[in-house]
Design a protein around this motif. Structure first.
Motif, PDB file in Angstrom:
ATOM      1  N   SER A  16      -3.866  -3.637  -6.719  1.00  0.00           N
ATOM      2  CA  SER A  16      -2.770  -4.595  -6.896  1.00  0.00           C
ATOM      3  C   SER A  16      -1.745  -4.097  -7.909  1.00  0.00           C
ATOM      4  CB  SER A  16      -3.336  -5.946  -7.334  1.00  0.00           C
ATOM      5  OG  SER A  16      -2.305  -6.866  -7.598  1.00  0.00           O
ATOM      6  N   VAL A  17      -2.228  -3.614  -9.041  1.00  0.00           N
ATOM      7  CA  VAL A  17      -1.320  -3.149 -10.098  1.00  0.00           C
ATOM      8  C   VAL A  17      -0.519  -1.934  -9.643  1.00  0.00           C
ATOM      9  CG1 VAL A  17      -1.226  -2.106 -12.398  1.00  0.00           C
ATOM     10  CG2 VAL A  17      -2.707  -4.074 -11.985  1.00  0.00           C
ATOM     11  N   THR A  19       0.187  -0.914  -6.656  1.00  0.00           N
ATOM     12  CA  THR A  19       1.065  -1.119  -5.497  1.00  0.00           C
ATOM     13  C   THR A  19       2.219  -2.069  -5.788  1.00  0.00           C
ATOM     14  OG1 THR A  19      -0.461  -2.839  -4.708  1.00  0.00           O
ATOM     15  CG2 THR A  19      -0.697  -0.625  -3.766  1.00  0.00           C
ATOM     16  N   THR A  20       2.079  -2.921  -6.793  1.00  0.00           N
ATOM     17  CA  THR A  20       3.134  -3.903  -7.073  1.00  0.00           C
ATOM     18  C   THR A  20       4.130  -3.428  -8.130  1.00  0.00           C
ATOM     19  OG1 THR A  20       1.651  -5.005  -8.657  1.00  0.00           O
ATOM     20  CG2 THR A  20       1.727  -5.882  -6.419  1.00  0.00           C
ATOM     21  N   LEU A  21       3.673  -2.629  -9.077  1.00  0.00           N
ATOM     22  CA  LEU A  21       4.591  -2.149 -10.106  1.00  0.00           C
ATOM     23  C   LEU A  21       5.541  -1.103  -9.527  1.00  0.00           C
ATOM     24  CD1 LEU A  21       2.349  -1.800 -13.301  1.00  0.00           C
ATOM     25  CD2 LEU A  21       3.988  -3.591 -12.741  1.00  0.00           C
ATOM     26  N   LYS A  22       6.814  -1.329  -9.702  1.00  0.00           N
ATOM     27  CA  LYS A  22       7.826  -0.436  -9.153  1.00  0.00           C
ATOM     28  C   LYS A  22       7.691   0.977  -9.702  1.00  0.00           C
ATOM     29  CE  LYS A  22      12.836  -0.071  -8.551  1.00  0.00           C
ATOM     30  NZ  LYS A  22      14.156  -0.688  -8.867  1.00  0.00           N
ATOM     31  N   ARG A  25       5.170   2.928  -7.409  1.00  0.00           N
ATOM     32  CA  ARG A  25       5.220   2.821  -5.951  1.00  0.00           C
ATOM     33  C   ARG A  25       5.410   4.159  -5.251  1.00  0.00           C
ATOM     34  NH1 ARG A  25       9.019  -2.571  -5.109  1.00  0.00           N
ATOM     35  NH2 ARG A  25       7.501  -4.085  -5.936  1.00  0.00           N
TER      36      ARG A  25
END
Length: 240
Positions: A16-17, A19-22, A25
């Motif tokens: 989650s961390v 994949t969500t933090l720009k 990515r």
């Protein structure tokens, strides 16, 4: 059960961390970490099912179903090798991306990460197909390998080298080299944001490799010792 729950939660948090933090990515090192967390989570689910089924139905289906006997061993070994590959790839990538030489830094790319991952998937699947096919149900021993040549391969190469010394040396060497590169970032003309990212990722990889090596060394020593003391098919069971 505790290991399964905590491991699954930890893996999902990592995914989650990252994949969500720009910031992560489009980073190839983060991609390796995402893949490793995904593989480890899948491995936990497979192992949970393997241990849950005998408790639920009162008998180990691997000792009665040849298909399950082969599938469970194929899945666990393939996932284990994939996880090991991701750790080594992540350490390698950090060494490349933090290298002071521009031509070496260019080798670190998301395209390379995708290609290495695909190669690793197909390589370990091909590697483990004979391992799965040659498993047989032999009463009263149950689901075991009976092919002598394959037993020797897993006894004297797979456990001591392929899943032991080789990944330990590769991951630790590249992690140390990446750490050395990061310490010298101040001397180079590197943007502050990029320098901070490199330091964060290198620290993550360095700590990951430390835990990986510390956990794998006892397992490798045990395998080498057990294979020199007694050479039985029971030693090849990956769940002992």
């Amino acid at each position: 059960m505790t290991i399964f729950v905590l491991g699954t939660i930890g893996g999902l948090i990592n995914i989650s961390v990252l994949t969500t933090l720009k910031l992560f990515r489009s980073n190839q090192c983060a991609f390796y970490l995402i893949m490793e967390s995904t593989v480890n989570t899948l491995q936990l689910f497979v192992l949970f099912i393997i241990y849950l089924l005998p408790i639920t139905i009162g008998i180990d289906p691997a000792n009665t179903s040849l298909a399950w006997c082969r599938i469970k061993n194929f899945l666990t070994q393939t996932l284990r090798l994939l996880s090991t590959s991701m750790v080594c790839f992540a350490a390698l990538d950090q060494f490349l991306s933090t290298n002071p030489q521009h031509i070496i830094r260019q080798m670190s790319s998301l395209r390379l990460a995708h290609r290495l991952t695909i190669v690793a998937i197909f390589l370990w699947i091909a590697h483990d197909i004979p391992y799965a096919i040659l498993y047989l149900i032999v009463p009263p021993s149950g689901c075991i390998i009976t092919n002598i040549d394959l037993i020797r391969y897993y006894s004297f190469f797979y456990y001591p080298v392929l899943h032991g010394l080789l990944p330990i040396l590769v991951s630790s060497s590249f992690a140390l080299l990446a750490y050395r590169n990061v310490r010298n970032l101040v001397r180079r003309q590197v943007a502050v944001e990029r320098r901070r990212l490199d330091r964060q990722l290198t620290a993550m990889i360095f700590i990951r490799v430390i835990f990986y090596v510390l956990l794998l060394i006892p397992y490798t020593i045990y395998r080498i010792y057990s294979l020199n003391v007694t050479f039985t098919q029971a030693n090849l069971d990956p769940y002992v």
